[in-house]
Scaffold this motif. Structure first.
Motif, PDB file in Angstrom:
ATOM      1  N   VAL A 687       0.849  -1.182   0.000  1.00  0.00           N
ATOM      2  CA  VAL A 687       0.000   0.000   0.000  1.00  0.00           C
ATOM      3  C   VAL A 687       0.895   1.245   0.000  1.00  0.00           C
ATOM      4  CG1 VAL A 687      -1.840   1.249   1.177  1.00  0.00           C
ATOM      5  CG2 VAL A 687      -1.791  -1.256   1.231  1.00  0.00           C
ATOM      6  N   VAL A 688       0.647   2.170  -0.931  1.00  0.00           N
ATOM      7  CA  VAL A 688       1.473   3.362  -1.100  1.00  0.00           C
ATOM      8  C   VAL A 688       1.044   4.454  -0.110  1.00  0.00           C
ATOM      9  CG1 VAL A 688       2.156   5.211  -2.684  1.00  0.00           C
ATOM     10  CG2 VAL A 688       1.821   2.877  -3.546  1.00  0.00           C
ATOM     11  N   PRO A 689       1.937   4.980   0.694  1.00  0.00           N
ATOM     12  CA  PRO A 689       1.594   6.143   1.521  1.00  0.00           C
ATOM     13  C   PRO A 689       1.280   7.341   0.626  1.00  0.00           C
ATOM     14  CG  PRO A 689       3.581   5.069   2.325  1.00  0.00           C
ATOM     15  CD  PRO A 689       3.299   4.484   0.974  1.00  0.00           C
ATOM     16  N   VAL A 690       0.172   7.977   0.899  1.00  0.00           N
ATOM     17  CA  VAL A 690      -0.314   9.116   0.111  1.00  0.00           C
ATOM     18  C   VAL A 690      -0.509  10.289   1.059  1.00  0.00           C
ATOM     19  CG1 VAL A 690      -2.190   9.981  -1.340  1.00  0.00           C
ATOM     20  CG2 VAL A 690      -1.411   7.610  -1.580  1.00  0.00           C
ATOM     21  N   GLY A 691       0.000  11.456   0.681  1.00  0.00           N
ATOM     22  CA  GLY A 691      -0.096  12.627   1.545  1.00  0.00           C
ATOM     23  C   GLY A 691      -1.497  13.207   1.603  1.00  0.00           C
ATOM     24  N   ILE A 692      -1.710  14.043   2.600  1.00  0.00           N
ATOM     25  CA  ILE A 692      -3.015  14.653   2.825  1.00  0.00           C
ATOM     26  C   ILE A 692      -3.399  15.609   1.705  1.00  0.00           C
ATOM     27  CG2 ILE A 692      -2.239  16.678   4.131  1.00  0.00           C
ATOM     28  CD1 ILE A 692      -5.170  14.381   5.092  1.00  0.00           C
ATOM     29  N   GLU A 693      -2.431  16.023   0.874  1.00  0.00           N
ATOM     30  CA  GLU A 693      -2.730  16.912  -0.257  1.00  0.00           C
ATOM     31  C   GLU A 693      -3.793  16.309  -1.159  1.00  0.00           C
ATOM     32  OE1 GLU A 693      -2.540  20.319  -2.389  1.00  0.00           O
ATOM     33  OE2 GLU A 693      -1.118  19.957  -0.741  1.00  0.00           O
ATOM     34  N   THR A 694      -3.701  15.014  -1.434  1.00  0.00           N
ATOM     35  CA  THR A 694      -4.680  14.339  -2.282  1.00  0.00           C
ATOM     36  C   THR A 694      -6.055  14.394  -1.658  1.00  0.00           C
ATOM     37  OG1 THR A 694      -3.073  12.852  -3.296  1.00  0.00           O
ATOM     38  CG2 THR A 694      -5.344  12.072  -3.179  1.00  0.00           C
TER      39      THR A 694
END
Length: 855
Positions: A687-694
């Motif tokens: 699972v890819v860590p995704v920042g809160i920007e998305t």
């Protein structure tokens, strides 16, 4: 000597200043009759900031509410005959192109929020203010409505108080400090003074730089600090001798030097023919704890006027001489020059509203002279009608969590705000440097290892992207456009867009531990939540069912958006955004009291439950591979908006199937003690860590999802926002009568629309990526569309959507403009960009299920 009353409908502490006077005036205008005003000094004040304020009124601001309060105040002063509309200049010096860009931004904000600023060239600036050295001026902003309160705001305060006293509604008592504020069972019930006790259910603090002191008497904390502000006088200046004017030239702001200048008119005027030069310290502002302010018998001039040394202003004054050489020809009146004290707060906003800690303790603090009458109106409307005209979310004292009001946090944040009063230009995404690492969820160590680009909200550290993904997602990063203009890319990391693409092609996880989570239970829990929610959350709502809903105010304005999940027959989980969570908590408690509901219990789970959003086309398969009972996650068994306990690799998880990014998946709520284990298992599963920007910006806008306090406000309704329910529930709820009236309209005055930018290249051929709020213009008239209620159109949200490959914005448009295909212009840094209405009301532009854009 007048006898102190033993009872009052309200007691105003700090009556002698322009704020206290304005509050009393506006309350009386709304029918209040038994007010008592007290002040530790004279009335009008001879000790507070009003007594020495420069009395400037500039309309320009990047904040909608500030523009409202300042323009209201300007009209108020002018109607009293106490305003000289002399105009105001803001200068950009030669070589300071960044300042000129800031002036262009201010012109755009003026159009968005209803002020009349315009950009002028250097020759026009010098023609208006001949003391300028033309060779030093690059350009300027001209505010035609700027001006001076004359002869002094202190005199205006005196007049307002005299009229209020003469009308019989106000009784005032000078030299009468508040010794104590009596609080019983969490409510104000009286004020103790040296002259006796006044029984009252309501105390209003308008004490300015002393505000935290009386607040503390009641057990409340105000995140406010006084700061020194050098103010120097030079003369004699006799250019306007015999004119009778209080001021001759326009006001001048030299914000690149963090300074301002004005003349004081005729030598026979109030200030006696001088040049007044003020400066805000940008490196080491001198904060003064309220308890250290001198008493009147100790101060040389006044408690709010401290001694000034020439060394303190040596460097900025040298720069001032370059721009206005005339200062060098005049003598410095060192005896009457001083450091004035003014209030700064920990986020730069005023402090207005009822204190969260104490019922009946209201504040109107950290207010400039230019906003005094406007803020007085806001408070009076709020107290009388339950709400002001505009959403007060940015000034509501309830916006702060308790941890944000601790002394060390307040000191650090106020110091940062003091540095930025005039300079440098503050970016819309500008982070704070102090008060960091205050609230960190259990995933933070792993995020730090991945090179998280952290920003802060509500005290929480939130990674907007991860440096490690710049290598891991290199192929996707090639699909993300560069941002060549530094301002557009400041505090933004391109990798965030690559992370969104990775999530949409596989599966990603987003740290949502900033959520405010409140578990509510008890016999009155259902009645409370039903009385507040537009949607049905009780009745036959199934256990384990989540409902996206809103809280309205009595006038049908959108106060809160949140999700409520039924946990048991008499138990619910309320999930709010971090920024809005504390204000929502206070709203819940106060409305419960208003409804007479006391048999309920609230457990704040915010600092004990971490949340990890797992989304993407592979979310279900990934979680099933880890789940102890994989079949439990099948779509028929776990429908959308359902919530239940599951186990992932043995870890106890409360899973909620919902999405704020459009992709399928779940919010996984887990006790902090299991957080790292959950992260590690998901990371190992790919699972890819995704920042809160998305989550907060790019995918949100691709899905046309609204954000409270930005796109959703109390001065707009749910029908205008495109979020009204298909049916109106039978049960009564706060704001229902207004909601039904809104529903019955043939059409709404405005509608929140989704727009796309048709071209994003500026005049220099550079691609632009707008940030912040910008005005929308009619291409034919060049004017901002205004709806029937006088509300102007501007982009409430805007971001580049990498899945769509377009810039997307939300904006309220008047009824006649709210149609698909309508063309508009967006003004950004003085240039215009074509916009097209792609959706009216709520409709997503991108459908992750089909992997293709809808527009």
């Amino acid at each position: 000597m007048a006898t102190l009353p033993t009872q009052a409908d309200a007691v105003i502490i700090g009556q002698g200043g322009i704020v206290g006077a304005s509050v009393a005036h506006h309350l009386l205008a709304l029918g209040w009759t038994h007010l008592v005003g007290i002040d530790a000094a004279a009335i009008p004040t001879d000790a507070g900031s009003t007594a020495h304020a420069s009395d400037f009124c500039y309309m320009t601001s990047h904040d909608r509410l500030s523009c409202y309060t300042t323009t209201y105040s300007q009209r108020f002063y002018e109607a009293l005959g106490h305003y000289h509309r002399v105009g105001g200049l803001e200068i950009a010096r030669v070589g300071d192109e960044a300042r000129l860009d800031e002036l262009k931004r201010k012109v755009a904000s003026g159009k968005a929020f209803g002020t009349r600023a315009e950009l002028i060239d250097a020759d026009q600036a010098v023609a208006r203010f001949p003391l300028l050295d033309r060779a030093r001026v690059l350009g300027a902003l001209w505010d035609p409505d700027a001006g001076l309160v004359v002869p002094r705001s202190q005199r205006v305060a005196g007049r307002l108080i005299e009229e209020a006293v003469a009308g019989g509604g106000l009784r005032t008592f000078a030299d009468t400090p508040a010794l104590d504020i009596d609080v019983q069972a969490g409510r104000v019930c009286g004020v103790e003074t040296p002259k006796g006790r006044i029984a009252t259910p309501l105390v209003i603090l308008a004490c300015g730089i002393w505000g935290p002191l009386p607040a503390a008497l009641a057990g409340a904390a105000l995140p406010l600090m006084p700061v020194e502000h050098p103010l120097l006088f030079f003369g004699p200046f006799d250019d306007f001798a015999g004119s009778g004017k209080e001021i001759g030239y326009p006001l001048l702001r030299d914000q690149g030097n963090s300074a301002y200048l004005r003349d004081t008119g005729d030598p026979r005027s109030t200030e006696g023919g001088q040049l007044e030069w003020g400066y805000y310290e940008t490196r080491e502002p001198r904060l003064v704890p309220p308890r250290e302010i001198l008493s009147r018998d100790q101060a040389r001039l006044s408690p709010s006027m401290r001694d000034l040394s020439a060394e303190q202003i040596a460097a900025p004054f040298e720069r001032a001489l370059e721009l206005t050489p005339r200062l060098a020809e005049l003598g410095w009146d060192d005896k009457h020059s001083f450091n004035g004290l003014l209030s700064v707060t920990s986020d730069g906003g005023s402090l207005v509203g009822e204190a969260p800690e104490v019922r009946g303790l209201w504040c109107c603090e950290a207010v400039w002279v230019k906003d005094g009458p406007g803020m007085g109106k806001i408070l009076a409307d709020w107290l009388t009608h339950g709400r002001p005209e505009l959403d007060p979310c940015g000034i509501d004292i309830a916006r702060f969590y308790p941890v944000q009001k601790t002394p060390g946090h307040v000191l650090g944040r106020c110091r940062e705000i003091a540095r930025k009063i005039y300079d440098p230009p503050v970016h819309p995404r500008e982070p704070f440097e102090s008060g960091r690492d205050l609230r960190r969820g259990p995933f933070w160590p792993r995020e730090r290892e991945l090179g998280g680009y952290f920003m802060e909200a509500a005290g929480w550290e939130r990674a907007h992207g991860y440096a490690a993904n710049e290598t891991r997602l290199a192929a996707l990063l090639e699909r993300v456009p560069e941002r060549p203009v530094e301002w557009d890319g400041r505090h933004f990391w391109r990798v965030a867009n690559a992370e969104q693409l990775a999530m949409s092609e596989g599966v990603g996880m987003i740290n949502l531990s900033h959520f405010a989570i409140y578990d509510i239970s008890g016999r009155d829990a259902e009645a409370l939540l039903e009385r507040l929610s537009v949607a049905k959350v009780g009745g036959d709502t199934a256990i384990g069912k989540g409902v996206y809903t809103h809280f309205l105010d009595a006038a049908g304005g959108v106060h809160s958006d949140l999700t409520i999940v039924r946990l048991a027959e008499r138990a619910w989980r309320v999930i709010c955004g971090g920024d809005t969570g504390h204000r929502d908590l206070i709203w819940l408690r106060r409305q419960a009291e208003a409804f007479g509901l006391s048999r309920w219990h609230l457990e704040d789970r915010s600092d004990g439950l971490a949340t990890l959003g797992v989304w993407g086309p592979r979310a279900r398969a990934t979680l099933q591979a880890l789940c102890d009972s994989p079949e439990a996650l099948d779509a028929p068994r776990f429908p959308f908006a359902g919530a239940r306990e599951i186990r992932l690799a043995g870890l106890p998880i409360w899973a909620f199937r919902i999405s704020y990014v459009g992709e399928q998946g779940w919010e996984l709520h887990v006790p902090f003690s299991y957080g790292l284990a959950l992260w590690d298992r998901l990371f190992e599963a790919g699972v890819v860590p995704v920042g809160i920007e998305t989550y907060a910006n790019s995918r949100r806008l691709e899905k046309s999802l609204r954000l409270q306090n930005v796109d959703l406000l109390t001065d707009y309704n749910l029908y205008e926002a495109g979020l009204a329910r298909p049916r109106v529930k039978a049960a009564d709820f706060l704001g229902k009568a207004a909601y039904l009236e809104q529903r019955a309209r043939a059409h709404q005055p405005a509608t929140l629309c989704t727009l796309v930018m048709e071209a994003a290249t500026d005049g220099a051929g550079r691609p632009r990526f707008p940030v912040g709020q910008s005005p929308l213009l009619d291409p034919e008239s060049g004017e901002v569309p205004i709806d029937d209620l006088g509300r102007r159109s501007y982009t409430t949200s805007i971001a580049y959507g990498p899945s769509l490959g377009r810039h997307i914005a939300l904006a309220y448009l008047p009824h006649g403009y709210a149609e698909e295909g309508r063309e508009l212009l967006l003004e950004y840094f003085g240039e215009h960009y074509p916009m097209r209405v792609a959706a009216v009301g709520y409709r997503a532009l991108y459908d992750p299920d089909s992997r293709r854009p809808r527009s």
